[in-house]
Design a protein around this motif. Structure first.
Motif: not given
Length: 539
Positions: A492-501
């Motif tokens: 929610y309300s969050a952005g992440v780097l485009p990666t798959a961990h």
């Protein structure tokens, strides 16, 4: 809006690992690669950085490094609401954009030495975080996401702002183009009165360009909107033309392929509506399994995350809540887990998974393997022992993952968002807790778990950062370890780097499968664990 607003990211073009932890090593070791289909292409080296894993520990451990990393002072005076991990200056070190609701009287923010409201902040990562030279923006920033929207090799930013009255000068939802490390608000075609909550990127028409889906809440008097990428950071509203109703409202959104046709679908949490992609638009899927019982007028379903949590090859959902009834009336409400049968038909397994009801709000939820044991845990932004309440994967029973209940539940405190990133590149996923109350600090928690092996995958900007691509990890015998999509939006309300961990446990060599939209899989064989690799040319 004041156009030409600049978020200037100082250029920190240093050696690629000069700012990393001492345990992190950078190598040029190539990953062995083969691929199938028309996407076949040899990569000379995919490795970006490596970091060894010390062992396997079941319970994640965190250390508060907020002050040590220079985040305490710049984040004072905030009603924190948005946390977006990005890489504004292209040095492969995570940066952090923090948004705030800055529309109250000065006195509301005068806590912990703040003189009044602080504006949104862009903080550049490294040995510590440093505030960029930012023109002040005071508005109601709710969420956002990062991706290369104009295919020029750097990450742009879309910031969702939950405006109430544009006549008061509140900044609207905006697109910021990245120009050699400087983020500049552009005339994007997004309406000046668009009050967004969350943002997701999706190539809905499979033309190779990322489009923008902006979630609007039920209080705004309008619905969520889809904007087609016309190039040059200009976007056109295609909501109706793409087959989306104009009354879709919510707080969160996730993009993934739920029916295994290599086309991305969209789930909007809040109204809990699922739209299946066709390659040119969407068809709505009807499923009453997503209906929630409410107890008060402001009981809203909030964040959402997607991944394969039981290793059956299908992408599942976890959904969080922003139920005021938890803190107002003492109602205990669980987050909910939905397992997918592969045809976008879901089953609510919350009770069987032992996801106990929580005594406070849990707006942010995220599938993430915090101890790298090879199974996704569920991170929430509810509080437990002063930190986030985490449901740790314990076992699999009849295809249903079962989780350990967090210790220390009972505090009414919660955080708005809890986006994750490996900010120090040691192979462990860390957590940033976005704090609403100006009297309390937002927290950066470093993951110090003695976790298992890991692998992390990304895709170059040339291919839209791989957003919407599915990544599967297999052991040497062909057994599926984990699967998820590369995305810029979680919770929610969050952005992440485009990666798959992925955590791998004691597996030290994996085979990876990257599946593009409507494309043939790319197979990467005999890939050593404990590295971040980027297809097709490394970093």
């Amino acid at each position: 809006m004041r156009r030409g607003t600049y978020l200037v990211a100082a250029m920190l073009v240093a050696a690629s690992c000069s700012t990393q932890s001492e345990t992190t090593e950078t190598t040029d070791t190539p990953a062995s690669t083969t691929s199938t289909g028309s996407t076949s292409e040899e990569a000379s080296s995919l490795t970006c950085w490596t970091s060894p894993a010390p062992g396997v520990e079941r319970d994640p451990a965190f250390v508060d490094v907020t002050s040590d990393m220079g985040l305490d002072e710049p984040l004072k005076g905030m009603h924190g609401h948005a946390g977006i991990w990005t890489d504004a200056n292209g040095d492969s070190v995570p940066d952090l954009f923090v948004g705030t609701f800055a529309d109250r009287e000065d006195s509301v923010y005068q806590e912990r030495g703040a003189s009044g409201p602080s504006p949104d902040r862009l903080l550049l990562g490294g040995s510590s975080f440093s505030a960029a030279n930012v023109e002040s923006v005071f508005s109601r920033t709710s969420g956002g996401a990062t991706a290369d929207l104009d295919s020029d090799g750097d990450l742009d930013l879309v910031v969702a702002r939950n405006i109430k009255d544009i006549a008061l000068g509140q900044e609207p939802t905006s697109v910021y183009g990245n120009n050699d490390g400087s983020l500049v608000a552009v005339e994007s075609g997004l309406p000046a009165d668009l009050g967004g909550r969350s943002v997701a990127f999706i190539d809905y028409d499979a033309d190779g360009s990322l489009d923008i889906f902006v979630v609007v809440d039920q209080y705004a008097g309008e619905g969520s909107r889809l904007f087609r990428n016309e190039g040059g950071l200009e976007f056109e509203d295609v909501t109706s033309g793409a087959g989306l109703p104009t009354d879709v409202v919510g707080l969160g959104v996730v993009v993934a392929d739920f029916n295994n046709d290599t086309i991305n679908d969209v789930f909007v949490s809040g109204s809990n509506r699922l739209f299946l992609g066709t390659g040119s638009g969407f068809d709505e899927a009807s499923d009453d399994v997503f209906e929630w019982e409410t107890f008060g007028p402001e009981d809203d379903v909030a964040g959402v995350s997607a991944a394969d949590v039981n290793r059956d090859g299908n992408i599942d959902l976890v959904v969080g809540h922003h139920f005021n009834s938890t803190v107002d009336f003492g109602e205990r409400v669980p987050i909910r887990l939905y397992l997918n049968d592969g045809s976008a038909s879901f089953t609510d397994v919350t009770e069987a998974a032992e996801l106990t009801p929580l005594p406070t709000k849990a707006p942010h939820v995220e599938f993430v393997d915090l101890n790298n044991d090879g199974w996704f845990d569920i991170l929430t932004s509810a509080s437990s022992n002063g930190g986030p309440a985490v449901f740790i994967h314990d076992r699999l029973e009849d295809g249903i993952p079962v989780y350990k209940q967090p210790d220390g539940l009972g505090d009414l405190q919660y955080w708005v968002g809890a986006p994750t990133s490996d900010f120090n590149r040691d192979g462990l996923v860390d957590v940033f807790l976005v704090e609403w109350e100006p009297s309390l600090p937002s927290l950066l928690l470093q993951n110090t778990t003695e976790g298992g092996n890991w692998i992390e995958t990304s895709v170059s900007s040339e291919f839209g950062n791989g957003i919407g691509w599915r990544v599967d990890a297999f052991d040497s015998d062909g057994n599926l370890i984990a699967a998820r999509h590369i995305t810029s939006t979680q919770g929610y309300s969050a952005g992440v780097l485009p990666t798959a961990h992925f955590g791998l446990g004691d597996v030290d060599m994996v085979n990876l499968r990257l599946t593009p939209l409507l494309g043939e899989p790319i197979e990467l064989h005999d890939v050593a664990a404990n590295q971040h690799l980027r297809w097709p040319d490394g970093c």
